[in-house]
Design an enzyme around this catalytic site. Structure first.
Site, PDB file in Angstrom:
ATOM      1  N   ASP A  11       9.577 -10.823   5.445  1.00 47.86           N
ATOM      2  CA  ASP A  11       9.948 -10.909   4.035  1.00 47.86           C
ATOM      3  C   ASP A  11      10.238 -12.372   3.746  1.00 47.86           C
ATOM      4  O   ASP A  11      11.062 -12.990   4.421  1.00 47.86           O
ATOM      5  CB  ASP A  11      11.207 -10.083   3.749  1.00 47.86           C
ATOM      6  N   ASP A 130       8.003   1.680  -2.628  1.00 48.37           N
ATOM      7  CA  ASP A 130       9.443   1.550  -2.388  1.00 48.37           C
ATOM      8  C   ASP A 130      10.108   2.758  -3.033  1.00 48.37           C
ATOM      9  O   ASP A 130      10.043   2.921  -4.258  1.00 48.37           O
ATOM     10  CB  ASP A 130       9.995   0.262  -3.015  1.00 48.37           C
TER      11      ASP A 130
END
Length: 251
Positions: A11, A130
């Site tokens: 990330d 998500d």
């Protein structure tokens, strides 16, 4: 028999690898290019590279970082973050990405998945879901987990498969960064609904969690960040452990 894949996730925020809890309290875990090389040399099956601020701030993915990463990485590289259209996918593939992960745009423009899978092939189109639990269902979030769409995650997964996605990257927002394990109920429900591979994401704290993601969640691949970034375990340790549990992996 198909081998299960282990995928470290990078990330990235402002050109640095970060790992936070539930997408908020981010800590700095290093340079993305160097991290990718370590993982590539260490036996990762793939590397996932996500610019977690790109969609929120509506800015382009850091193409030069992708290009430099791809030159040092000799395993498939999945890249996402700020992908808004077919041209963005084209740019990322030209920079060296093998697959492109699409999250917010897949919700806002589902037809883009149809168009891009036809143009580039479904094998390089990954839809990132998500999801957060709400009562007895899971809902899809966009913009780096900030916006609730109220869309049912299981139904959305099926729609994305129908639209031509080649793979789904499923992250439990409830588990992300907690190190208590994947939401295997979510993973199993999605994997039982679609016929394309799913990558389980969100919540790994130990090697048994990887085992559970494959056995209980029926995931084709397991993604983790913290346990690899901070040196808790190496990719090789993870593979040896899965192998010892009878799970087929590339050694």
């Amino acid at each position: 028999m198909l081998k299960n894949r282990i995928i470290p996730c990078l990330d990235v925020k402002n050109g640095r690898v970060v790992k936070g809890i539930n997408f908020v309290d981010l800590k700095d875990a290093g340079d993305p290019v160097e991290q990718a090389k370590i993982y590539s040399d260490g036996g990762a099956d793939e590397i996932c590279f996500l610019d977690i601020t790109a969609s929120k701030e509506n800015r382009d993915t850091i193409y030069d970082v992708v290009e430099r990463t791809s030159k040092k990485c000799f395993v498939p590289l999945t890249v996402g973050g700020g992908v808004r259209g077919v041209e963005d996918i084209n740019k990322l593939l030209n920079c060296g990405a093998d697959k492109v992960s699409i999250n917010t745009a897949a919700v806002q423009s589902p037809e883009m998945i149809i168009e891009s899978s036809k143009k580039f092939g479904s094998q390089c189109i990954v839809v990132a879901i998500d999801a957060k639990k709400n009562g007895d269902k899971w809902e899809v979030f966009t913009h780096g987990g900030r916006n609730n769409t109220n869309i049912d995650a299981i139904e959305f997964a099926k729609k994305m498969e129908d639209n031509g996605a080649g793979e789904l990257l499923v992250t439990s927002m409830d588990r992300d960064g907690t190190q208590i394990g994947y939401d295997n109920d979510l993973m199993f429900k999605i994997s039982s609904t679609v016929n394309i591979p799913i990558i389980a994401s969100g919540g790994v704290g130990n090697l048994d969690h990887l085992v559970d993601g494959i056995r209980l969640g029926n995931a084709s691949a397991v993604l983790a960040a913290s346990i690899f970034h901070y040196g808790t375990h190496s990719i090789n340790e993870a593979k040896q452990y899965l192998n010892s549990k009878g799970i087929p992996v590339r050694i």
